[in-house]
Motif scaffolding. Structure first.
Motif, PDB file in Angstrom:
ATOM      1  N   ASN A   1      10.533  31.716  20.182  1.00 39.52           N
ATOM      2  CA  ASN A   1      11.113  31.103  21.374  1.00 39.52           C
ATOM      3  C   ASN A   1      11.482  32.184  22.388  1.00 39.52           C
ATOM      4  O   ASN A   1      12.587  32.739  22.342  1.00 39.52           O
ATOM      5  CB  ASN A   1      12.355  30.276  20.982  1.00 39.52           C
ATOM      6  CG  ASN A   1      13.049  29.713  22.205  1.00 39.52           C
ATOM      7  OD1 ASN A   1      12.462  29.669  23.296  1.00 39.52           O
ATOM      8  ND2 ASN A   1      14.289  29.292  22.031  1.00 39.52           N
ATOM      9  N   PRO A   2      10.571  32.488  23.334  1.00 35.30           N
ATOM     10  CA  PRO A   2      10.820  33.582  24.284  1.00 35.30           C
ATOM     11  C   PRO A   2      12.045  33.342  25.173  1.00 35.30           C
ATOM     12  O   PRO A   2      12.550  34.284  25.794  1.00 35.30           O
ATOM     13  CB  PRO A   2       9.547  33.629  25.123  1.00 35.30           C
ATOM     14  CG  PRO A   2       8.563  32.755  24.443  1.00 35.30           C
ATOM     15  CD  PRO A   2       9.290  31.841  23.519  1.00 35.30           C
TER      16      PRO A   2
ATOM     17  N   THR B   1       8.846  42.149  29.784  1.00 34.42           N
ATOM     18  CA  THR B   1       7.605  41.794  29.084  1.00 34.42           C
ATOM     19  C   THR B   1       6.380  42.039  29.972  1.00 34.42           C
ATOM     20  O   THR B   1       6.516  42.179  31.190  1.00 34.42           O
ATOM     21  CB  THR B   1       7.608  40.299  28.693  1.00 34.42           C
ATOM     22  OG1 THR B   1       7.743  39.526  29.893  1.00 34.42           O
ATOM     23  CG2 THR B   1       8.719  39.947  27.738  1.00 34.42           C
ATOM     24  N   ILE B   2       5.207  42.074  29.352  1.00 36.00           N
ATOM     25  CA  ILE B   2       3.947  42.155  30.111  1.00 36.00           C
ATOM     26  C   ILE B   2       3.180  40.862  29.817  1.00 36.00           C
ATOM     27  O   ILE B   2       3.029  40.495  28.643  1.00 36.00           O
ATOM     28  CB  ILE B   2       3.053  43.317  29.603  1.00 36.00           C
ATOM     29  CG1 ILE B   2       3.782  44.653  29.624  1.00 36.00           C
ATOM     30  CG2 ILE B   2       1.759  43.410  30.377  1.00 36.00           C
ATOM     31  CD1 ILE B   2       2.908  45.801  29.114  1.00 36.00           C
TER      32      ILE B   2
ATOM     33  N   GLY C   1      -1.856  34.110  27.504  1.00 35.26           N
ATOM     34  CA  GLY C   1      -0.668  33.288  27.771  1.00 35.26           C
ATOM     35  C   GLY C   1       0.551  33.830  27.023  1.00 35.26           C
ATOM     36  O   GLY C   1       1.681  33.518  27.378  1.00 35.26           O
ATOM     37  N   ARG C   2       0.317  34.641  25.978  1.00 35.77           N
ATOM     38  CA  ARG C   2       1.451  35.237  25.255  1.00 35.77           C
ATOM     39  C   ARG C   2       1.866  36.506  25.991  1.00 35.77           C
ATOM     40  O   ARG C   2       1.062  37.107  26.684  1.00 35.77           O
ATOM     41  CB  ARG C   2       1.051  35.610  23.835  1.00 35.77           C
ATOM     42  CG  ARG C   2       0.472  34.471  23.080  1.00 35.77           C
ATOM     43  CD  ARG C   2       0.090  34.894  21.692  1.00 35.77           C
ATOM     44  NE  ARG C   2       1.016  34.328  20.732  1.00 35.77           N
ATOM     45  CZ  ARG C   2       1.137  34.720  19.477  1.00 35.77           C
ATOM     46  NH1 ARG C   2       0.418  35.701  19.040  1.00 35.77           N
ATOM     47  NH2 ARG C   2       1.962  34.129  18.660  1.00 35.77           N
TER      48      ARG C   2
ATOM     49  N   SER D   1      10.503  46.259  26.358  1.00 34.78           N
ATOM     50  CA  SER D   1      11.825  46.890  26.275  1.00 34.78           C
ATOM     51  C   SER D   1      12.460  46.442  24.958  1.00 34.78           C
ATOM     52  O   SER D   1      11.850  45.705  24.196  1.00 34.78           O
ATOM     53  CB  SER D   1      12.680  46.545  27.489  1.00 34.78           C
ATOM     54  OG  SER D   1      13.046  45.193  27.460  1.00 34.78           O
ATOM     55  N   GLY D   2      13.666  46.904  24.698  1.00 32.57           N
ATOM     56  CA  GLY D   2      14.262  46.633  23.386  1.00 32.57           C
ATOM     57  C   GLY D   2      13.549  47.515  22.364  1.00 32.57           C
ATOM     58  O   GLY D   2      12.956  48.547  22.715  1.00 32.57           O
TER      59      GLY D   2
END
Ligand code: NDP
Length: 419
Positions: free
Chosen positions: A318-319, A329-330, A335-336, A341-342
């Motif tokens: 669950n983004p 994010t990239i 679609g994913r 980061s993190g």
């Protein structure tokens, strides 16, 4: 229907057909060689542990029955309707398999069974006394299972084959696993073997070593307690996060053949316990400050390992989860998205880094005089470097330019500023 057929495996891994043939014999040979070396006084990797046992002395019908009984107990617990049922990742035909997640229940019932056995006089040091025979029986079971899996795969529909084990060469496909998710009814053979008999078996072998040491010297050493504690934490963690293995390479990509069957049933329980086996015959004195330092190192490794795995898992499930929603994010063409980061912005495989730090902490209680107890960390480094390369290869295929962008922004693979 043809579109769903699994294409022939063209890029062969692990040195191709020859590599697969060599590994099929080298893996069992390594297990027995190291176990034999571990028993000798000098425990030197370079001197042959003579006299070598005969095949006859390794065969023990009683130990074979014990190994089968252990597997049967785990199979029974796996089939009990406890725990939730969840879905795996989407297959080629867009369907999803269902998996029962009851590993923690199985672990607790197993602990109760062992506890009851101990109360009734069960001698766990039997495991130390019969380690070679038990390992030989587990090897036999792994070979028998792999032959069954290969024959079963030949009869399976072409859509059920594994993309990595469909070369058409029997030696290669036997080793890599020809079928992706072999099942007997609802019983998933790969999912079952990945954790249950082997991982719990590893903890049980360790316990057997602790009991043996206690019998020999009156009480368990601090080094033995640390090794048992660290590795038990790892096993319990795996069961606690059982669902997470549904997205690992082993389940999603690799077929179920000799490599995984032998790895799960023999390599893990009998080689991952090498440190505790070593400590029975080579006792080590550990000062409290040294022990404290090792505990801290293991804690550091565990936090990175768990933090990284949980962060990716949460993000993939669950983004928008508040724990990961703030991470950069990239986007990718699929679609994913990829985290940049993190933990996943620190190195490209932070979970491997944490795992390797822990592996080092598990060897340190065995002192610095022998290389043998460091076998795990050395082998694991090679395994994870190789695994990382396999994963990168697949990610580049899956995500193309987005993956290249990720590699540019997070340049190190496992070890920051080193690799
Ligand atoms: P990983 O959990 O490392 O998963 C790799 C996948 O994660 C990739 O294929 C990709 O899949 C996804 N991914 C990679 N980078 C990103 C990113 N930046 N953002 C989001 N998703 C990303 O795979 P493993 O199965 O190799 O490892 C799982 C754990 O098991 C590790 O902690 C490892 O150390 C441990 N392990 C332990 C072993 C042992 O013997 N003790 C043996 C092997 C592994 P996608 O994009 O499709 O989601």
């Amino acid at each position: 229907m043809d579109r769903l057929k699994v294409p022939r495996t063209k890029e062969l891994e692990f040195g191709g057909v020859l590599g697969a043939a060599v590994l099929t014999f080298l893996m069992p040979a390594t297990v027995f060689y190291l176990l034999l070396v571990c028993r000798t006084e000098e425990a030197s990797l370079w001197s042959l542990p003579l006299p070598l046992p005969t095949l006859r002395s390794l065969w023990s019908p009683r130990d074979f029955v014990l190994v089968l009984a252990w597997m049967a107990l785990q199979a029974l617990l796996y089939m009990l309707p406890m725990g939730k049922v969840t879905e795996g990742t989407a297959l080629r035909d867009k369907t999803r398999l269902q998996y029962r997640i009851n590993g923690s229940h199985a672990m607790m019932v197993t602990a109760l069974v062992i506890g009851a056995g101990l109360a009734a006089g069960l001698r766990l040091s039997y495991i130390y006394d019969h380690l070679l025979q038990l390992a030989a029986s587990a090897t036999l079971v792994a070979f028998a299972l792999s032959i069954f899996l290969y024959v079963k795969a030949l009869l399976a529909p072409e859509t059920a084959l594994a993309p990595s084990g469909n070369s058409g060469n029997p030696v290669y496909d036997f080793f890599m696993g020809h079928e992706l998710n072999p099942r007997l009814g609802a019983f998933d053979l790969k999912f079952f073997c990945e954790l249950r008999p082997g991982l719990l078996g590893w903890a049980l072998v360790n316990m057997g070593m602790l009991v043996k040491e206690t019998e020999l010297r009156g009480n368990p050493s601090l080094a033995m307690v640390l090794v048992n504690g660290f590795q038990l934490l790892y096993v319990v963690d795996a069961f606690w996060h059982e669902e997470a293995i549904l997205t690992t390479m082993d389940i999603v990509h690799d077929g179920f053949g000799f490599m995984l069957a032998f790895g799960d049933l023999t390599w893990v329980p009998f080689l991952y316990s090498l440190q505790s086996y070593f400590l029975v015959t080579h006792p080590q004195k550990l000062s409290l400050p040294m022990a404290g330092g090792i505990v801290l190192l293991n804690g550091l490794g565990y936090s990175i390992f768990r933090g990284a795995n949980s962060q990716k898992n949460t993000f993939r499930r669950n983004p928008t989860d508040p724990r990961v929603a703030g991470l950069r994010t990239i986007p990718t063409a699929t679609g994913r998205r990829l985290l940049v980061s993190g933990w996943w912005g620190f190195v490209r495989h932070p979970n491997y880094l944490g795992d390797l730090i822990m592996a080092f902490a598990w060897s340190l209680p065995c002192g610095l005089t022998h290389i043998l107890p460091y076998f795990y960390v050395l082998y694991f480094t090679l395994l994870l470097i190789h695994r990382e390369a396999r994963d990168e290869h697949q990610c580049l295929r899956k995500y193309g330019l987005a993956w290249q962008e990720y590699c540019r922004r997070v340049p190190y693979r496992i070890f920051p500023y080193l690799y």
